[in-house]
Design an enzyme around this catalytic site. Structure first.
Site, PDB file in Angstrom:
ATOM      1  N   ARG A 110       1.313  -0.981  -0.020  1.00 36.47           N
ATOM      2  CA  ARG A 110       0.036   0.004   0.050  1.00 36.47           C
ATOM      3  C   ARG A 110       1.213   1.068   0.132  1.00 36.47           C
ATOM      4  O   ARG A 110       1.853   1.482   1.026  1.00 36.47           O
ATOM      5  CB  ARG A 110      -1.238   0.271   1.238  1.00 36.47           C
ATOM      6  N   GLN A 140     -10.112  -4.233  -3.671  1.00 36.32           N
ATOM      7  CA  GLN A 140     -11.719  -3.535  -2.999  1.00 36.32           C
ATOM      8  C   GLN A 140     -12.646  -3.902  -4.141  1.00 36.32           C
ATOM      9  O   GLN A 140     -14.094  -4.651  -4.056  1.00 36.32           O
ATOM     10  CB  GLN A 140     -11.554  -1.620  -2.843  1.00 36.32           C
ATOM     11  N   ASP A 225     -17.420   7.001  -1.624  1.00 38.78           N
ATOM     12  CA  ASP A 225     -16.289   6.905  -0.891  1.00 38.78           C
ATOM     13  C   ASP A 225     -15.467   8.124  -0.430  1.00 38.78           C
ATOM     14  O   ASP A 225     -16.669   9.255  -0.862  1.00 38.78           O
ATOM     15  CB  ASP A 225     -15.344   6.060  -2.045  1.00 38.78           C
ATOM     16  N   CYS A 265     -15.902   1.118   0.415  1.00 40.28           N
ATOM     17  CA  CYS A 265     -15.377   0.427   0.808  1.00 40.28           C
ATOM     18  C   CYS A 265     -15.026   0.896   2.157  1.00 40.28           C
ATOM     19  O   CYS A 265     -13.940  -0.207   2.479  1.00 40.28           O
ATOM     20  CB  CYS A 265     -13.945   0.414   0.305  1.00 40.28           C
TER      21      CYS A 265
HETATM   22  N1  NVA Z   1      -9.673   6.670  -1.268  1.00 42.09           N
HETATM   23  C1  NVA Z   1      -9.547   6.371  -0.271  1.00 42.09           C
HETATM   24  C2  NVA Z   1      -9.553   4.934   0.247  1.00 42.09           C
HETATM   25  C3  NVA Z   1      -9.258   3.489   1.428  1.00 42.09           C
HETATM   26  C4  NVA Z   1      -9.767   2.878   1.001  1.00 42.09           C
HETATM   27  C5  NVA Z   1      -8.223   6.367  -0.118  1.00 42.09           C
HETATM   28  O1  NVA Z   1      -7.652   6.422  -0.839  1.00 42.09           O
HETATM   29  O2  NVA Z   1      -7.760   6.652   1.109  1.00 42.09           O
HETATM   30  N1   CP Z   2     -11.630  -0.284   2.047  1.00 43.77           N
HETATM   31  C1   CP Z   2      -9.840  -0.396   2.934  1.00 43.77           C
HETATM   32  O1   CP Z   2      -8.871  -0.944   2.131  1.00 43.77           O
HETATM   33  O2   CP Z   2     -10.124  -0.116   3.894  1.00 43.77           O
HETATM   34  P1   CP Z   2      -8.251   0.308   5.340  1.00 43.77           P
HETATM   35  O3   CP Z   2      -8.169   1.269   4.410  1.00 43.77           O
HETATM   36  O4   CP Z   2      -8.606  -0.452   6.122  1.00 43.77           O
HETATM   37  O5   CP Z   2      -7.343  -1.243   4.595  1.00 43.77           O
END
Ligand code: NVA
Ligand code: CP
Length: 312
Positions: A110, A140, A225, A265
């Protein structure tokens, strides 16, 4: 004798990295793995295998589902926070990939720019999974499409309404629409529109609407989201103003089909992108959606490490 060809390593860096047939296989395996797990039947094909999970941003669901999933498949997962590793002190991504992929069998990352994960994958001997980048969140949407099919059957020809930011999750829905042949009705505030090139799509399976109510009209699924994704916190105040009218509320759900589902999500902000009455209401499937991260990713891990395992 010609040297043996190096087998091609499959990565999962964006949604379109797998074909529709491969997704159909993953969904069949998800059903099998989920069912077995619910009946407390052990399935340990990955004994002695290790997943490295590299996080440069926070997470609850992604970390937990990968860690629990790997354990449930008989393997181990190691959590690496970039801040506490040499990556946080500037070790080149390519060097880290060389080393990590000699010690582990699979890597989940990530991070911020998609380019970082692509560079890592370019130097990795083992499959790399995108656990979210600024551009995409394929794991996701893998869970989301599975959840839709589980609840309603085929997603082909259906309409998904995306209300809010054209972010990583939105981009991934757009890729899924092209693969599974459904339509996405997108409504973003002015200035936050989709960039098809960044999303990696051709523009054949989405339509943009200035009015979110019009995007929601007749949809089989309404989804949204956060207004501010991780890494964009400096824009938070401006976004709160700009997105004010892009809240999925009961009125918007009424514009959709009667049997429309609501997905998010998570994490969610009640009173911002979604009204509490919607996310906690009868059309919401957010908890099944979150749980399916676990089951679908177990099928994905199995596929990347063992190929097309047959369901007995
Ligand atoms: N769009 C959000 C998704 C989190 C799971 C982000 O990137 O923070
Ligand atoms: N939806 C999702 O990826 O959640 P987290 O940020 O908690 O991993």
């Amino acid at each position: 004798m010609a040297p043996a060809k190096k087998p091609r390593v499959r990565h999962y860096l964006q949604f379109r990295d797998l074909s529709r047939t491969e997704y159909e296989h993953l969904f069949a395996r998800t059903r099998w793995i989920k069912d077995r797990f619910k009946r407390y039947q052990r399935y340990w094909p990955l004994e002695d295998r290790t997943l490295a999970m590299i996080f440069e941003k926070q997470s609850t669901r992604t970390r937990l589902s990968f860690e629990a999933g790997m354990h449930q498949l008989g393997g181990t997962a190691i959590f690496i926070n970039t801040r506490d590793s040499q990556l946080g002190r500037g070790e080149p991504v390519e060097d880290a990939a060389q080393v990590i992929s000699r010690m582990c069998d699979l890597v989940m990352i990530r991070t911020f720019e998609q380019e970082i994960i692509e560079r890592f994958a370019g130097s990795s001997r083992v499959p790399v999974i995108n656990g979210l980048t600024n551009e995409y969140h394929p794991c996701q949407i893998l869970a989301d499409v599975y959840t839709f099919i589980e609840q309603r059957g085929s997603i082909r020809g259906k309409t998904v309404a995306w209300i809010g930011d054209s972010n990583n999750v939105c981009n991934t829905w757009l890729q899924a629409a092209e693969l599974f042949d459904f339509n996405v009705h997108v409504s973003t505030p002015p200035g936050y529109e989709i960039e098809p090139e960044r999303a990696g799509v051709h523009g054949t399976h989405f339509e943009e609407f200035a009015d979110p109510m019009k995007a929601a009209k007749g949809a089989h699924l309404v989804t949204t989201d956060v207004w501010t994704s991780m890494g964009f916190e400096a824009e938070n105040a401006a976004r709160k103003r700009d997105f004010e009218d892009w809240q999925v509320d009961p009125e918007m759900m009424k514009a959709a089909r009667k049997d429309a589902l609501f997905m998010h999500c998570l994490p969610a902000h009640r009173g911002e992108e979604v009204a509490a009455k919607v996310i906690d209401g009868r059309q919401s499937v957010v908890w099944d959606e979150a749980e399916n991260r676990l089951h679908t990713q177990k099928a994905l891990i199995e596929f990347l490490l063992l190929g097309k395992v047959k369901s007995k």
